[in-house]
Enzyme design. Structure first.
Site, PDB file in Angstrom:
ATOM      1  N   ASP A 187      -2.285   1.801  -8.194  1.00 56.66           N
ATOM      2  CA  ASP A 187      -1.125   1.599  -9.065  1.00 56.66           C
ATOM      3  C   ASP A 187      -0.378   0.353  -8.596  1.00 56.66           C
ATOM      4  O   ASP A 187       0.138   0.321  -7.478  1.00 56.66           O
ATOM      5  CB  ASP A 187      -0.231   2.839  -8.992  1.00 56.66           C
ATOM      6  CG  ASP A 187       1.024   2.737  -9.841  1.00 56.66           C
ATOM      7  OD1 ASP A 187       1.164   1.764 -10.603  1.00 56.66           O
ATOM      8  OD2 ASP A 187       1.875   3.649  -9.739  1.00 56.66           O
ATOM      9  N   GLU A 238       2.644  -1.371  -8.536  1.00 59.70           N
ATOM     10  CA  GLU A 238       4.095  -1.348  -8.730  1.00 59.70           C
ATOM     11  C   GLU A 238       4.783  -1.555  -7.389  1.00 59.70           C
ATOM     12  O   GLU A 238       4.215  -1.306  -6.324  1.00 59.70           O
ATOM     13  CB  GLU A 238       4.543  -0.012  -9.325  1.00 59.70           C
ATOM     14  CG  GLU A 238       3.979   0.300 -10.703  1.00 59.70           C
ATOM     15  CD  GLU A 238       4.545   1.595 -11.267  1.00 59.70           C
ATOM     16  OE1 GLU A 238       5.666   1.559 -11.820  1.00 59.70           O
ATOM     17  OE2 GLU A 238       3.870   2.631 -11.140  1.00 59.70           O
TER      18      GLU A 238
END
Length: 476
Positions: A316, A318
């Protein structure tokens, strides 16, 4: 995804010690999966061939079975042949011996006497075709194998007729096999075919993963959830040592340290345990490691998965503070190629485990690495909340069944309609993610429960059963 405050990790040294025997440097020429055929040629213009499974995987296959199973193999060529062709596939233990020696691994062979080859292992390709009919490699359980380990069916492939060649890397193949005969199966079948695979992504700062055990289907008692994603471990950078490393907060580490209590009960019901990986407000992250840094970090990921018996990772992109100028050695300009490189190196380091990508930000679509399409080294791609587009062009080579559509965020009440979920299933998209499921939250009765009831109907033509047990966070 929800913001998380992370603090220093405990017990990482123990994880490294547990996995020290499995560390190995990976050379640059390792290929996993299917190459881009446009690059797969020879200087003399010869037609090239290779063997792939029914998912298009070229170098290895990952399978799980109970009692018995099989893998279908096909012979493919880069151009039509002017005469009938054939290859012969045989069991050859030296293939695994050479692999273990080259990469410092300790994989064990699957018992030869439990394997059979259809047509004597011969795969024939008719004149004028570029793909053969299937040849099945079948196997049965003899009850002696551990469900916690992957075993290898090592294959050697030889041309026995026809005017084509096999590249050196295509003359051997590994089939990674897990015998789960003694473990219940999470797979839900609809009309005799596997149904949707549900990924439950949980921020474990305040949620007990045992809650995934509380929801089953009425017709068969199987869990609604197929895989837990622990959200999340971090990617961090040590400026003094110049090393990128995994950094867990106290909640993630508590679950790993007490896996027998919090994680193994899920695996005993057939669920997979996936560790999330995302940035943590420094220069390191999913999308900016150099090739060498990604290779080293992939070995650290493998050590973590080995130590805590995890089934894969969830990538992910982020919360990283990337550098866009004066880039630190060991990093590159942030982008999709670096994100793809990280996924590739992790898959290369532990091909038997899943690599799951969050189809969001830099990891929404990944390019080929070393001639291999991203659908070869990324096993599943899960859309951001509400996303419903086909991901074939974003992850070439990935089957539709492994694309996750209409992801839902239960904490914020961002759920999907039953008609959307049913349409997804009917169109062959058989993966789905829910985030922040927790029956202890105030919106459980009217939001979460209703959403999961719709999932049971749309995905499996079934009814959801909640056993009434709500597991609180009970660790410090």
């Amino acid at each position: 995804m929800k913001y998380i405050n992370y603090i220093n990790m405990k017990s990482w040294i123990a994880a490294l010690v547990l996995s020290a025997g499995l560390f190995a440097a990976c050379s640059d020429d390792v290929l996993v999966g299917q190459v881009d055929e446009s690059k797969y040629t020879t200087g003399d213009g010869s037609v090239m061939g290779y063997v792939s499974d029914s998912y298009g995987k070229r170098m290895f296959s990952n399978v799980e079975f109970r009692s018995s199973g099989s893998v279908s193999l096909h012979l493919k060529t880069t151009a039509k042949l002017t005469m009938e062709a054939a290859v012969t596939v045989t069991y050859d233990e030296t293939v695994l011996t050479e692999y273990n020696k080259k990469y410092g691994t300790l994989y064990e062979v699957f018992p030869k006497n439990e394997i059979t080859f259809e047509n004597g292992g011969v795969i024939k390709l008719n004149t004028g075709d570029v793909q053969s009919s299937e040849m099945k490699v079948s196997y049965v359980s003899d009850g002696s194998l551990s469900a916690d380990k992957s075993y290898i069916i090592p294959l050697r492939i030889q041309v026995t007729s026809g005017n084509f060649k096999l590249g050196e890397e295509d003359q051997t193949r590994l089939i990674f096999v897990k015998d789960l005969t003694g473990i219940p199966d999470c797979t839900k079948y609809v009309d005799g075919k596997p149904g949707v695979k549900v990924f439950s992504c949980m921020e474990v700062n305040d949620t007990n993963p045992l809650n995934n055990l509380s929801f089953t289907l009425k017709s068969n008692g199987k869990p609604l959830v197929d895989a837990l994603i622990i959200f999340s471990a971090n990617i961090n950078y040590n400026a003094e040592t110049g090393r990128v490393y995994i950094f867990n907060n106290e909640n993630v580490q508590a679950l790993l340290d007490n896996r027998e209590h919090y994680l193994k009960p899920l695996q005993d019901r057939g669920m997979k345990i996936i560790l999330g990986l995302l940035g943590n407000h420094d220069r390191s992250g999913v999308a900016n490691m150099s090739k060498e840094t990604a290779q080293a970090f992939a070995q650290e990921v493998k050590a973590m998965c080995d130590a805590y018996q995890l089934d894969g990772i969830f990538v992910d992109d982020e919360y990283s503070d990337y550098e866009y100028s004066d880039i630190t050695p060991g990093f590159v300009y942030p982008g999709k190629e670096a994100a793809a490189r990280l996924c590739y190196e992790v898959k290369k380091a532990q091909p038997e485990r899943w690599v799951v990508a969050y189809a969001y930000s830099t990891t929404y679509g990944l390019p080929a690495i070393d001639g291999m399409q991203s659908g070869e080294f990324v096993d599943y791609a899960l859309h951001d909340y509400g996303g419903s587009s086909d991901l074939s062009s974003s992850y070439p080579g990935m089957p539709k069944s492994n694309m996750g559509l209409y992801s839902q965020e239960f904490n914020q009440g961002r759920t999907a309609s039953e008609s959307s979920l049913r349409s997804m299933r009917e169109n062959g998209y058989l993966s789905h993610m829910i985030f922040a499921m927790d029956p202890n939250r105030s919106n459980f009765e009217w939001t979460q429960m209703s959403a999961m009831e719709r999932m049971a109907r749309a995905f499996y033509d079934d009814e959801l059963v909640f056993d009434g047990i709500k597991y609180p966070k009970d660790w410090n």
